[in-house]
Every structure is written in C-alpha cells, then in structure tokens.
Design an enzyme around this catalytic site. Structure first.
Site, PDB file in Angstrom:
ATOM      1  CE  LYS A 191      -4.145   1.839   0.345  1.00  0.00           C
ATOM      2  NZ  LYS A 191      -5.131   1.791  -0.744  1.00  0.00           N
ATOM      3  CG  ASP A 223      -6.611  -0.492  -2.839  1.00  0.00           C
ATOM      4  OD1 ASP A 223      -5.433  -0.810  -3.127  1.00  0.00           O
ATOM      5  OD2 ASP A 223      -7.020   0.679  -2.907  1.00  0.00           O
ATOM      6  CG  ASP A 251      -8.577 -16.700   5.312  1.00  0.00           C
ATOM      7  OD1 ASP A 251      -7.613 -17.485   5.217  1.00  0.00           O
ATOM      8  OD2 ASP A 251      -9.271 -16.610   6.340  1.00  0.00           O
TER       9      ASP A 251
END
Ligand code: NAD
Length: 360
Positions: A191, A223, A251
């Site tokens: 990020k 993102d 996940d």
C-alpha cells in the site's frame, strides 16, 4: 534421499488425514527410492492429555531435529473454555515459533473437477494456479508501540506496522526462487501510495529483483489485488506480501478452490545444513470435531501438504508434481469424500488415500 520427517497428527480428523498423507509419502519413497525416517510426536489436545502441555519440550526437540514437520490439525471441544495456555491451539503457535518459519505459502489451484464448487463463474476461475506467500513474523501483528491508552474522549489505540530490511529481503528472495520454479512471474502487494512501511517494502523488493533477472516483477496495491483475485485470478503466479495483507488475501484466495478439505499450506524457514528448508506443512482446515472418527474427512489437503513438503523442503519437484497429478486423477474419477458432493456414494478418507497411492 533421506527424508527426516516429524509427523504430528494432532486431534480429531488430524489423525485420520495424516494417516493417509503418510501413506502417500511412503508410496512416493518406495517409487522414487527415498528413505523415509518418520518420527511421531504430540501436539494439541492429545499432548495436553498425555503431558499436560499443548507443546511438550520433547515435541520441540523432535521438530528441531527433523528436516520437515507434517501436522494434521489441533483442537478439541472439551478445551474450549480453558485459559489460552491450556488450549490445543497454543501448540500451533509453539511449533511455528520453535521452527522459526517466516513465510507462509498457500497454493491456490482451481481443479477442473471442482470448478462448479467455486463461488466464481467457471470461466473466471478455470486455470487458476498461484501461490500466495505471506510474511509471518513481522508487520502490524507484532510491531511496537501498541496498546490502548487514555479514557473517554482521550481514549486511543495504537498498532505499529514495522518491517526491517532483512525481514523483507528474506521473504522476497524466497518468493523469487519459487517463481523461478514456476511461470517466473512475481506480484508484490503493498500500500505504497499511503504507507511508508510499504514504500520500504517496494524499494527492497525491487532491489532483490536485480538478483533474479529471469523473473518478471510487478506491483499491485492491496485493494486492487483483492479485486483482481476475483476478477482475474489467472493473472497471478506467485504473490508476495506482508503479514496482515497476506492474512486477508490468502483467505480470499482460499475460497476460489471450492472446499476447505482441499487446501494445503506450507510455512518455511531457513535452509538446514542437510540442504533442506525447514518447513511446517499442514492442511488449512481444523480438527473438525463434527466428523471426527467417522472416516469421512477429505484427506486431500493433507496429501497436498505432502506434495508441498516434497517440493519446498526437499526440492523433489518430480515427486511433488506426481502427487498433485494423482490428486487430480482421483478428483476426476469422482472417488471423493462427501464434502466434494460426489454423484454416487461418497468415498471414505482411507479410500481416497488408497486411490491417490494407486494413481501414483
Ligand atoms: P474446521 O476447519 O475444523 O471445520 C469447519 C467445517 O469444515 C466443519 O463443518 C468440518 O466438518 C468441515 N471440514 C474441515 N475439514 C474438513 C475435511 N478435511 N473434510 C471434510 N470436511 C471438513 O474449523 P472449526 O470447526 O472452526 O474448528 C474446529 C477445531 O479446529 C477448533 O478447535 C479450532 O480451534 C481448530 N482449528 C485448528 C486449526 C489448525 O489446526 N490449523 C485450524 C482451524 C481450526
């Protein structure tokens, strides 16, 4: 090759799926002339019962002596209300710490026979084959200062995302090496438009890239990566990222594969004098008390963990690929456990293990 392996079956279905994983390991050793030296140890609820501790010293000793550790799963409902140090799950943290593993590898593969169980449309998920490498020891889960202070309107909470250059270098090198053995594409996720921590991450990854000119490196903001995993999972080969981003993205990647009974994982540390990489291999799933002892559990995640062990700890690429192919053959044959919703009578855990050995 000598395969010095510690087996920790653990609790619940851990013992059942590990038995099948060991059966496959022995079959591989027999076929390719390796010498397995398997020792068995205690971890989790079974260890509490026998020794009073979820991670006995003897298990730590055995783990340090072995080249690789195969773990089933831990957790027993009877310990649910116990304090943390009396809980089986404490053993997981203990074994990871003992081994000093710093990178968690989660292979994400969409098997053709299972594309219908993926939440994504078939044409999006088909052909997906990636590994997500998550840094395990640094970042915001461990950084200091941390804590909650003050009261009322002054109350505040702080966590610190901390990485040192060597921590980034070692996980980046591991990811580049993995990419070299695959499609030679590495995506680093950060990020860096907002976080200084990510700016260092990106700068160090770019520097390490100079050692691996044969690997194509690209960068994604976390993102955007979360979005691309769903929109275009096939674009990824190896993904490397820091601890918290990796926790979340792995996940997300996991659900692409369909069933939790299909997901292996590997946690890797430094190289040992024997040449093997220290590694802890385990299915992503838990001890599944609801189906334990019924010969119903899907052993393919545990068997996939054996393939990962052969590949990453021992560098046995041909053997690892053969195990993965055998798993695919069994999936295509429809001799699978109930969680994969076969058309006919579901196979038992043992039958699936035997079918993988047969396919090998
Ligand atoms: P779980 O993964 O054990 O089970 C979740 C659901 O998935 C259950 O319905 C179970 O039957 C099913 N399932 C899981 N593995 C399967 C397999 N191989 N084949 C077919 N079905 C399978 O998660 P949970 O129920 O939240 O946790 C049970 C216990 O396991 C708890 O004590 C928890 O702390 C522990 N746990 C351990 C680990 C680990 O050892 N790494 C991971 C997660 C949970």
């Amino acid at each position: 090759m000598n395969l010095n392996i510690l087996v920790l079956p653990g609790d619940g279905i851990g013992t059942e799926v590990t038995a099948e994983a060991v059966r496959v390991l022995r079959r591989v050793a027999e076929k390719w002339n390796h010498t397995p030296h398997l020792t068995e140890g205690l971890l989790g609820g079974v260890a509490i019962h026998k020794t009073g501790s979820p991670m006995p010293d003897e298990t730590a000793r055995l783990a340090r002596e072995a080249d690789a550790t195969l773990l089933g799963a831990v957790g027993l409902p009877e310990f649910d209300n116990e304090p943390p140090e009396r809980r089986p799950e404490k053993g997981l943290l203990g074994i990871r710490k003992t081994l000093g593993v710093f990178a968690n590898l989660r292979p994400v593969r969409a098997y053709q026979a299972l594309v219908d169980s993926s939440p994504l449309k078939n044409h999006l998920v088909e052909g997906t084959d990636m590994i997500i490498v998550r840094e395990l020891t640094g970042g915001i889960y461990y950084g200091t200062p941390r804590g909650i202070s003050g009261a009322g309107a002054e109350e505040r909470a702080v966590n610190s995302m901390v990485y040192t250059r060597p921590e980034i270098e070692r996980v980046a090198r591991m990811a580049f090496r993995l990419a070299q053995g695959r499609r030679r594409k590495l995506t680093s996720v950060d990020k860096s438009n907002v976080l200084e921590n990510s700016q260092l991450w990106r700068r160090v990854v770019v520097e390490v890239a100079a050692e691996f000119p044969d690997v194509e490196l690209d960068h994604l903001l976390v993102d955007n990566c979360a979005m691309q995993l769903i929109l275009n999972p096939r674009r990824f080969d190896v993904v490397v990222t820091e601890n918290m981003f990796g926790d979340i993205l792995s996940d997300e990647g996991a659900v692409l594969a369909g069933s939790i009974g299909m997901l292996p994982s590997a946690s890797i540390g430094e190289r040992k004098p024997s040449g093997a990489f220290v590694g802890l291999y385990e299915p992503v799933h838990g001890s599944a008390p609801d189906i334990a002892g019924q010969n119903k559990a899907n052993p393919l995640a545990a068997i996939g963990s054996v393939a990962a062990m052969l590949e990453y700890s021992f560098g046995l690429h041909e053997e690892a690929a053969a195990v993965n192919r055998a798993v695919e053959t069994v999936l295509n044959s429809g001799r699978v456990t109930a969680d994969l919703k076969p058309a006919g009578t579901p196979a038992t855990t043992e039958q699936v293990g035997a079918a993988v050995c047969e396919a090998l």
